[in-house]
Design a protein around this motif. Structure first.
Motif, short mmCIF file in Angstrom:
data_model
loop_
_atom_site.label_atom_id
_atom_site.label_comp_id
_atom_site.label_asym_id
_atom_site.label_seq_id
_atom_site.Cartn_x
_atom_site.Cartn_y
_atom_site.Cartn_z
N GLU A 87 0.83 -1.20 0.00
CA GLU A 87 0.00 0.00 0.00
C GLU A 87 0.87 1.26 0.00
N CYS A 88 2.02 1.19 0.65
CA CYS A 88 2.93 2.34 0.67
C CYS A 88 3.57 2.56 -0.70
N ALA A 89 3.92 1.50 -1.38
CA ALA A 89 4.55 1.63 -2.70
C ALA A 89 3.52 1.91 -3.79
N ASN A 90 2.41 1.16 -3.78
CA ASN A 90 1.41 1.25 -4.84
C ASN A 90 0.02 1.20 -4.23
N PRO A 91 -0.45 2.34 -3.71
CA PRO A 91 -1.73 2.33 -2.97
C PRO A 91 -2.93 1.97 -3.83
N LYS A 92 -3.83 1.22 -3.22
CA LYS A 92 -5.08 0.83 -3.87
C LYS A 92 -6.23 1.74 -3.42
N LYS A 93 -6.08 2.34 -2.24
CA LYS A 93 -7.11 3.23 -1.71
C LYS A 93 -6.66 4.68 -1.87
N ARG A 94 -7.62 5.57 -1.99
CA ARG A 94 -7.28 6.99 -2.06
C ARG A 94 -6.62 7.41 -0.75
N TYR A 95 -5.52 8.07 -0.86
CA TYR A 95 -4.71 8.50 0.28
C TYR A 95 -4.21 7.32 1.11
N GLY A 96 -4.18 6.15 0.51
CA GLY A 96 -3.74 4.95 1.21
C GLY A 96 -2.29 4.98 1.63
N ARG A 97 -1.46 5.65 0.83
CA ARG A 97 -0.03 5.69 1.17
C ARG A 97 0.21 6.47 2.46
N PHE A 98 -0.52 7.55 2.67
CA PHE A 98 -0.35 8.33 3.90
C PHE A 98 -0.59 7.46 5.13
N GLN A 99 -1.69 6.71 5.11
CA GLN A 99 -2.03 5.85 6.24
C GLN A 99 -1.06 4.67 6.34
N ALA A 100 -0.72 4.08 5.21
CA ALA A 100 0.20 2.93 5.21
C ALA A 100 1.57 3.34 5.74
N ALA A 101 2.05 4.52 5.36
CA ALA A 101 3.36 4.98 5.83
C ALA A 101 3.36 5.16 7.34
N LYS A 102 2.28 5.74 7.86
CA LYS A 102 2.16 5.93 9.32
C LYS A 102 2.15 4.57 10.02
N GLU A 103 1.32 3.66 9.54
CA GLU A 103 1.23 2.33 10.16
C GLU A 103 2.53 1.55 10.00
N LEU A 104 3.19 1.70 8.86
CA LEU A 104 4.45 1.00 8.62
C LEU A 104 5.52 1.49 9.59
N ARG A 105 5.59 2.79 9.82
CA ARG A 105 6.57 3.32 10.78
C ARG A 105 6.32 2.74 12.16
N GLU A 106 5.05 2.68 12.57
CA GLU A 106 4.69 2.13 13.88
C GLU A 106 5.00 0.64 13.96
N TYR A 107 4.69 -0.08 12.90
CA TYR A 107 4.91 -1.53 12.87
C TYR A 107 6.40 -1.86 12.90
N LEU A 108 7.19 -1.12 12.13
CA LEU A 108 8.64 -1.35 12.13
C LEU A 108 9.24 -1.01 13.48
N ALA A 109 8.74 0.03 14.12
CA ALA A 109 9.22 0.39 15.47
C ALA A 109 8.90 -0.74 16.44
N GLN A 110 7.71 -1.30 16.32
CA GLN A 110 7.30 -2.43 17.18
C GLN A 110 8.19 -3.64 16.91
N LEU A 111 8.41 -3.98 15.65
CA LEU A 111 9.28 -5.11 15.32
C LEU A 111 10.70 -4.88 15.81
N SER A 112 11.18 -3.65 15.65
CA SER A 112 12.54 -3.32 16.06
C SER A 112 12.69 -3.43 17.57
N ASN A 113 11.69 -2.99 18.32
CA ASN A 113 11.74 -3.09 19.77
C ASN A 113 11.66 -4.54 20.23
N ASN A 114 10.89 -5.35 19.48
CA ASN A 114 10.75 -6.75 19.85
C ASN A 114 12.03 -7.53 19.64
N VAL A 115 12.88 -7.09 18.71
CA VAL A 115 14.08 -7.87 18.43
C VAL A 115 15.29 -7.35 19.18
N ARG A 116 15.17 -6.23 19.88
CA ARG A 116 16.32 -5.70 20.62
C ARG A 116 16.47 -6.34 21.97
#
Length: 192
Positions: free
Chosen positions: A163-192
């Motif tokens: 969705e961040c690279a090729n959004p299917k929903k209108r303004y989908g990239r904005f939301q996907a980027a926000k969620e991706l940042r949060e998800y990567l932060a969560q994954l990063s914290n889980n592996v530290r």
């Protein structure tokens, strides 16, 4: 005369690093995209040439650094809001570019300089560095290729990257980027 400084290995050298390291680097890249887009200075800095060679990783602190910023567009958001060009307040979504070359980006300099809300940096990082659409030096799959089975099975990472690279929903990239940042932060914290 040219002065150069070694700041670390290029991002490309981390393409096959352990998963935990790649997740941390991906999170940092998304944070850079956010900071360049939305900051207290009201200047958006849009990266027009995003590839693995244009970023490095500090050897001591592991921080991602932009090392080639010769193709950056600076947009004064305060001036855009003040002058109110046509459609200035309509969110601008960059168009996905499924080209057969490495590090492709499609953009309009005129539009980037005339809109207050733009998703270009998220698009550039997701398409050219993180997602399955990222190709570089004969590889594909992006920095987050081959996730561990439990993450792959869950499907959330792939859905957010797509969705961040090729959004299917209108303004989908904005939301996907926000969620991706949060998800990567969560994954990063889980592996530290």
């Amino acid at each position: 005369m040219v002065a150069v400084n070694y700041v670390g290995e290029e991002l490309w050298s981390y393409f096959n690093a352990p998963w935990e390291k790649r997740v941390d680097l991906a999170w940092q890249l998304m944070e850079i995209a956010e900071q360049l887009t939305n900051n207290d200075f009201e200047f958006a800095l849009y990266l027009l040439d995003v590839s693995f060679d244009n970023f490095a990783v500090g050897p001591r602190d592991g921080k991602v650094i932009i090392v080639d910023a010769e193709n950056v567009l600076v947009a004064d958001k305060r001036l855009i809001r003040q002058n109110k060009p046509e459609n200035w307040d309509v969110w601008y979504e960059s168009k996905f570019d499924d080209c057969d070359k490495e590090a492709c980006l499609s953009f309009s300099k005129e539009i980037l300089c005339a809109r207050a809300t733009v998703d270009h940096n998220y698009y550039a990082v997701c398409q050219n560095l993180l997602s399955r659409h990222a190709t570089w030096r004969g590889t594909s799959g992006g920095l987050l290729h081959d996730p561990p089975s439990e993450i792959a099975k869950d499907g959330r990472l792939e859905a957010l990257l797509d969705e961040c690279a090729n959004p299917k929903k209108r303004y989908g990239r904005f939301q996907a980027a926000k969620e991706l940042r949060e998800y990567l932060a969560q994954l990063s914290n889980n592996v530290r």
